[in-house]
Design an enzyme around this catalytic site. Structure first.
Site, PDB file in Angstrom:
ATOM      1  N   CYS A 165       0.858  -1.186   0.000  1.00  0.00           N
ATOM      2  CA  CYS A 165       0.000   0.000   0.000  1.00  0.00           C
ATOM      3  C   CYS A 165       0.893   1.234   0.000  1.00  0.00           C
ATOM      4  O   CYS A 165       1.666   1.445   0.931  1.00  0.00           O
ATOM      5  CB  CYS A 165      -0.907  -0.007   1.229  1.00  0.00           C
ATOM      6  SG  CYS A 165      -1.880   1.501   1.420  1.00  0.00           S
ATOM      7  N   HIS A 184       8.250  10.703  -4.014  1.00  0.00           N
ATOM      8  CA  HIS A 184       8.507   9.354  -3.497  1.00  0.00           C
ATOM      9  C   HIS A 184       7.435   8.375  -3.954  1.00  0.00           C
ATOM     10  O   HIS A 184       7.727   7.249  -4.359  1.00  0.00           O
ATOM     11  CB  HIS A 184       8.595   9.399  -1.972  1.00  0.00           C
ATOM     12  CG  HIS A 184       8.964   8.108  -1.348  1.00  0.00           C
ATOM     13  ND1 HIS A 184       8.028   7.302  -0.727  1.00  0.00           N
ATOM     14  CD2 HIS A 184      10.154   7.467  -1.250  1.00  0.00           C
ATOM     15  CE1 HIS A 184       8.636   6.218  -0.270  1.00  0.00           C
ATOM     16  NE2 HIS A 184       9.924   6.285  -0.572  1.00  0.00           N
ATOM     17  N   ILE A 208       0.612   5.340  -0.334  1.00  0.00           N
ATOM     18  CA  ILE A 208      -0.337   6.459  -0.296  1.00  0.00           C
ATOM     19  C   ILE A 208       0.395   7.730  -0.715  1.00  0.00           C
ATOM     20  O   ILE A 208       1.475   8.031  -0.213  1.00  0.00           O
ATOM     21  CB  ILE A 208      -0.952   6.599   1.107  1.00  0.00           C
ATOM     22  CG1 ILE A 208      -1.748   5.322   1.428  1.00  0.00           C
ATOM     23  CG2 ILE A 208      -1.838   7.837   1.192  1.00  0.00           C
ATOM     24  CD1 ILE A 208      -2.286   5.255   2.827  1.00  0.00           C
TER      25      ILE A 208
END
Length: 163
Positions: free
Chosen positions: A90, A98, A92
């Site tokens: 995951c 990045h 985000i």
């Protein structure tokens, strides 16, 4: 968004191969573990529902999503008679680049593994704009992408065994 107001994680197990004889590795990122553990649970539950044996579902943890590629490659090299690997992560989006670098690296790395490995490597890495979107896709409002990855793994094992 394509999945808005839809749960895409429902499947008909009568259309899937019985997983009783399959050995499936799952490499899970520890980063955003609330999400990745939810995805893992969805994947494992679907595999078990389709007949997989507990000892044939093997979990390895890695620090982050970027490390999924190495973990999957190492798993393929180390565990005998593996039928597929599912990578769960995951990422985000934040305020820096990045996000883009990690998502691109992981995507290309898993693609490369699929080109060189003799077994399918299933991509289950959420790349969302915020935590709520990830929660919604890891057992929340939009189902569980881990479940979908398990279904994809079973279908790809069947394809690999057929040809």
């Amino acid at each position: 968004m394509a999945t808005e107001n839809k749960n895409l994680s429902q499947y008909d197990k009568t259309t899937l191969p019985n997983a009783k004889d399959f050995k499936i590795g799952i490499v899970v990122s520890e980063w955003n573990d609330k999400v990745t553990n939810g995805l893992f649970c969805g994947a494992k539950e679907a595999l078990m529902d389709c007949g997989a044996l507990e000892h044939n579902v093997i979990r390895w943890d890695v620090p982050g999503s970027f490390e999924l590629v190495y973990g999957a490659r190492k798993m393929i090299e180390t565990i005998e008679d593996l039928d597929a690997v599912i990578v769960i992560g995951c990422v985000i989006k934040g305020e820096t680049m990045h996000f883009d670098f990690v998502c691109t690296g992981v995507t290309h790395g898993i693609k490369d593994l699929n080109l060189i490995a003799d077994i399918p490597v299933i991509f289950c890495v959420l790349t969302d704009n915020n935590m709520q979107q990830s929660i919604d896709r890891s057992g929340g409002a939009f189902g569980n992408k881990g479940t979908e990855a398990a279904v994809a793994a079973l279908k790809m094992i069947e394809l690999n065994n057929k040809y």
